[in-house]
Every structure is written in structure tokens, then in C-alpha cells.
Design an enzyme around this catalytic site. Structure first.
Site, PDB file in Angstrom:
ATOM      1  N   ARG A   1      60.569 -82.314 -62.065  1.00 29.03           N
ATOM      2  CA  ARG A   1      61.374 -81.385 -60.983  1.00 29.03           C
ATOM      3  C   ARG A   1      60.037 -80.745 -60.352  1.00 29.03           C
ATOM      4  O   ARG A   1      60.022 -80.760 -58.980  1.00 29.03           O
ATOM      5  CB  ARG A   1      62.001 -80.305 -61.651  1.00 29.03           C
ATOM      6  CG  ARG A   1      63.614 -80.673 -61.805  1.00 29.03           C
ATOM      7  CD  ARG A   1      63.643 -79.817 -63.384  1.00 29.03           C
ATOM      8  NE  ARG A   1      63.188 -80.620 -64.313  1.00 29.03           N
ATOM      9  CZ  ARG A   1      63.350 -81.537 -65.031  1.00 29.03           C
ATOM     10  NH1 ARG A   1      64.525 -82.045 -64.760  1.00 29.03           N
ATOM     11  NH2 ARG A   1      62.709 -81.953 -65.907  1.00 29.03           N
ATOM     12  N   THR A   2      59.326 -80.119 -60.945  1.00 27.61           N
ATOM     13  CA  THR A   2      58.297 -79.287 -60.017  1.00 27.61           C
ATOM     14  C   THR A   2      57.355 -80.173 -59.115  1.00 27.61           C
ATOM     15  O   THR A   2      57.378 -80.062 -57.975  1.00 27.61           O
ATOM     16  CB  THR A   2      57.549 -78.500 -60.997  1.00 27.61           C
ATOM     17  OG1 THR A   2      58.120 -77.917 -61.965  1.00 27.61           O
ATOM     18  CG2 THR A   2      56.750 -77.475 -60.106  1.00 27.61           C
TER      19      THR A   2
ATOM     20  N   LYS B   1      35.763 -86.131 -66.958  1.00 28.84           N
ATOM     21  CA  LYS B   1      34.213 -86.436 -67.223  1.00 28.84           C
ATOM     22  C   LYS B   1      33.399 -85.319 -67.344  1.00 28.84           C
ATOM     23  O   LYS B   1      32.250 -85.076 -67.364  1.00 28.84           O
ATOM     24  CB  LYS B   1      33.731 -87.286 -66.037  1.00 28.84           C
ATOM     25  CG  LYS B   1      34.529 -88.767 -65.794  1.00 28.84           C
ATOM     26  CD  LYS B   1      33.917 -89.377 -64.588  1.00 28.84           C
ATOM     27  CE  LYS B   1      34.795 -90.232 -64.101  1.00 28.84           C
ATOM     28  NZ  LYS B   1      34.253 -90.845 -62.596  1.00 28.84           N
TER      29      LYS B   1
ATOM     30  N   HIS C   1      55.149 -69.252 -64.228  1.00 28.25           N
ATOM     31  CA  HIS C   1      55.969 -70.422 -63.484  1.00 28.25           C
ATOM     32  C   HIS C   1      56.848 -69.736 -62.210  1.00 28.25           C
ATOM     33  O   HIS C   1      58.048 -69.743 -62.093  1.00 28.25           O
ATOM     34  CB  HIS C   1      56.916 -71.188 -64.291  1.00 28.25           C
ATOM     35  CG  HIS C   1      57.048 -72.635 -63.826  1.00 28.25           C
ATOM     36  ND1 HIS C   1      56.990 -72.968 -62.302  1.00 28.25           N
ATOM     37  CD2 HIS C   1      57.888 -73.564 -64.307  1.00 28.25           C
ATOM     38  CE1 HIS C   1      57.516 -74.102 -62.331  1.00 28.25           C
ATOM     39  NE2 HIS C   1      57.803 -74.623 -63.113  1.00 28.25           N
TER      40      HIS C   1
ATOM     41  N   ARG D   1      49.448 -77.560 -61.664  1.00 27.82           N
ATOM     42  CA  ARG D   1      50.065 -77.235 -63.050  1.00 27.82           C
ATOM     43  C   ARG D   1      48.963 -77.588 -64.073  1.00 27.82           C
ATOM     44  O   ARG D   1      48.310 -78.477 -63.838  1.00 27.82           O
ATOM     45  CB  ARG D   1      51.206 -78.173 -63.387  1.00 27.82           C
ATOM     46  CG  ARG D   1      51.745 -78.061 -64.942  1.00 27.82           C
ATOM     47  CD  ARG D   1      52.958 -78.349 -65.282  1.00 27.82           C
ATOM     48  NE  ARG D   1      54.056 -77.737 -64.473  1.00 27.82           N
ATOM     49  CZ  ARG D   1      55.413 -78.085 -64.807  1.00 27.82           C
ATOM     50  NH1 ARG D   1      55.780 -79.001 -65.748  1.00 27.82           N
ATOM     51  NH2 ARG D   1      56.211 -77.362 -64.314  1.00 27.82           N
TER      52      ARG D   1
HETATM   53  N1   CP Z   1      61.665 -76.985 -64.634  1.00 26.31           N
HETATM   54  C1   CP Z   1      60.074 -77.591 -64.690  1.00 26.31           C
HETATM   55  O1   CP Z   1      59.167 -77.042 -64.625  1.00 26.31           O
HETATM   56  O2   CP Z   1      60.612 -78.895 -64.922  1.00 26.31           O
HETATM   57  P1   CP Z   1      59.347 -79.907 -64.790  1.00 26.31           P
HETATM   58  O3   CP Z   1      58.390 -79.760 -66.118  1.00 26.31           O
HETATM   59  O4   CP Z   1      59.911 -81.177 -64.870  1.00 26.31           O
HETATM   60  O5   CP Z   1      58.444 -79.796 -63.715  1.00 26.31           O
END
Ligand code: CP
Length: 335
Positions: A57-58, A86, A135, A107
């Protein structure tokens, strides 16, 4: 706050007026997110989308949001496909990639890593999740969804009753959401988890200092009995020392239609940041809830595009130009 050029790293950087601004801009993105109109306002701009942990999603909604504003996306996924494998430092990676991008989403499995990267970056960085820390964009889309679901019932966020369920220790989405709720008034938060996976004390303290009522429980049925929102979360297996340890908790708080009917108030909204763990030994939100109109999980995921479009437009300072570069779509749009 001044959005132009800002990093979006933590909910701590926002005030309530900022949230209202983000949501107003997100509302204005709807014709573009629903593909009724096209805008080219970010034509020529590049998003560096760097995901060093799995994501559906993100990652995809950040990319889609940028594309929908007319920009292009370059992606790095996993350490193995980046020079970090590396031995390259976050500092060097940030210096280099910020030369190729106008904005970066990242991320990373380590708490604080996205902020460290942002310090070296020459362009704005948006936190797509750093370890079990935060998040922030998920919390924004969660609250945007809560606002929308409550609005349909003639309510607003102040006075909300919400239960957060599952792995509250490692779940970064609930950490950020609790911080966000501190900007609102008179919230009742019920935290349902095994004792070992309880919400960190500093987050609980923050809620109480904001004047909110916090109820701590390990009883799912009692926890969901008098709430507007039941927000379920996954056992974050990747944050445990072994799968066996995660297995001790998997499937502990299953919600299905029969439990919902028996224990929830009739219009309780069911949310989950996703992915939900649908394996048989977990089944944290059973598939038999899929036809329940109060299951908001896919509306929630859809809202990620609106909120992320809003953040890009604010950070790159194009909110007032989005419509100027727009036209109707040429193709059939069945949405
Ligand atoms: N909700 C969320 O962060 O989903 P993903 O891990 O798929 O990005």
C-alpha cells in the site's frame, strides 16, 4: 507549520490546524484520485521511492499519488538491490539520491533511520515507516478515514471512542495514530493487547496528558463493546526475535462476523492498516466480515492516495496550481 520544503517524519511536528489543512487539500484531490480529471502540475518532477522493507500500500500509493499529480517515480526496493548492501551509509545514499529526486519517500527497518536520512537529504523526505517507531502518513490516512466514516454518521473526531487491538508494542501505525489523536478533544482510547505487547508507556502518557481516557485491557469482546472504531492490527512478526515467539500471540484477537454481531454496537466501524494476516492460524479480521458495510479497510487504503497527493502538493507548494494544469480524462472511468 510551513509545509513548503518540509520533511514529514513524525506526527509530533503537526498542530491541529495542519491536520485540517492536509485534510482539506486531500478532499480537493478526489476528482484526480478517482480519475475523473487529470492534472500535470508535477510534470518533470521525480519521486525517489525507497523501500527497504516489504510494502504494498504505502509504496504503491505514494507512487500512484505522485503519478496522478503528473510526476515520475524511481524506485529502490530491498537492501539487496541498493548499494547499502555494499556498505554505503545512509548519509551518502541521501546525498546521492536527493540529487536525482525532487522528493523522497522512504521505509526502513530501523527506528530513527528516516530522520537520519532526511538530515543529509537535499530534498524533502516523507517517512513511509521507520521500524516500530512511526508511520505518520498511515496515521493521517487513518484519521482522514475516521473523519469520513464519522461524518457519514453525523459525528466528528472530538468525542471519538476507539479500540486499538493487537500488537500495540511494535505497531508503528497505532503509535502515530495515538499521537495524532492527542491533537483532538475528549477521546476514549481502549488498548487491547497481551500484556507483553502493550502500547509503550510514553504513548499512553501522551494520551493521558492530552486529557483522553485510556482503558487498558486484554479482553477483545469487552474492548470492542462500546466504541465507534475497532482498529485491529497485525502481530508484527518481523519485529520479534523468532517466528516461534510471534506465534505465541498470532490469532489471539480474532474478529469475525459473529463476534461483531454479538459484542459490537450496530454501526461500529472496523479498520486495519493492512496487511491483515489472513492465514488460518491468525485470521485477525475474518473474511466473513468482507460484506459487512462497516468494514472500512479498503476505503481506508483508497484514502492513502488522497492524503499522499495532498502531502506532495503541500510540500512541493503546488496546491493552488493543481486545477490550472488539469483537464478531463479521455478514457472510460468506471469508478
Ligand atoms: N499499511 C501499510 O503500511 O501497508 P504496506 O506495508 O503494504 O505498505
Amino acid at each position: 507549520m510551513e509545509f513548503t520544503g518540509a520533511h514529514i517524519l513524525s506526527i509530533n511536528q503537526f498542530e491541529r490546524a495542519d491536520i485540517e489543512r492536509i485534510f482539506a487539500v486531500a478532499d480537493s484531490m478526489e476528482p484526480y484520485a478517482l480519475r475523473r480529471k487529470v492534472t500535470r502540475v508535477l510534470e518533470g518532477a521525480i519521486l525517489g521511492n525507497m523501500f527497504f522493507e516489504p510494502s504494498t500500500r504505502t509504496r504503491v500509493s505514494f507512487g500512484a499519488a505522485f503519478n496522478l499529480l503528473g510526476g515520475e517515480v524511481r524506485e529502490t526496493t530491498g537492501f539487496e538491490s541498493s548499494a547499502i548492501a555494499k556498505g554505503e551509509s545512509l548519509y551518502d545514499t541521501a546525498r546521492v539520491l536527493s540529487g536525482y529526486s525532487d522528493v523522497i519517500c522512504m521505509r526502513h527497518p530501523m527506528s530513527g533511520s528516516v530522520a537520519e536520512f532526511a538530515e543529509a537529504s537535499r530534498v524533502p523526505v516523507l517517512n513511509g515507516g521507520d521500524g516500530s517507531n512511526e508511520h505518520p502518513t498511515q496515521a493521517l490516512l487513518d484519521l482522514y478515514t475516521i473523519r469520513q466514516e464519522l461524518f457519514d454518521k453525523g459525528r466528528n473526531i472530538d468525542g471519538l471512542r476507539i479500540a486499538m487491538i493487537g500488537d500495540l508494542k511494535h505497531g508503528r501505525t497505532v503509535h502515530s495514530l495515538c499521537k495524532l489523536l492527542c491533537l483532538f478533544n475528549n477521546i476514549q482510547v481502549t488498548l487491547v493487547s497481551p500484556n507483553e505487547l502493550a502500547m509503550p508507556e510514553n504513548v499512553v502518557d501522551m494520551l493521558r496528558e492530552a486529557g483522553h481516557e485510556v482503558i487498558i485491557s486484554d479482553d477483545l469482546t469487552r474492548g470492542i463493546s462500546s466504541v465507534d472504531i475497532a482498529y485491529s492490527t497485525r502481530i508484527q512478526e518481523e519485529r520479534f526475535s523468532s517466528k516461534d515467539e510471534a506465534d505465541l500471540y498470532r490469532g489471539r484477537f480474532r474478529l469475525n462476523q459473529s463476534i461483531y454481531t454479538k459484542f459490537c454496537e450496530p454501526n461500529t466501524v472496523i479498520m486495519h492498516p493492512l496487511p491483515r494476516d489472513s492465514r488460518e492460524d491468525a485470521n485477525e479480521l475474518d473474511n466473513d466480515l468482507n460484506q459487512n458495510p462497516n468494514l472500512a479497510i479498503f476505503r481506508q487504503a483508497d484514502n492513502g492516495v488522497l492524503v499522499r497527493m495532498a502531502l506532495f502538493a503541500l510540500v512541493l507548494d503546488v496546491v493552488d496550481q493543481v486545477d490550472k494544469y488539469s483537464r478531463d480524462v479521455n478514457w472510460y472511468s468506471g469508478r
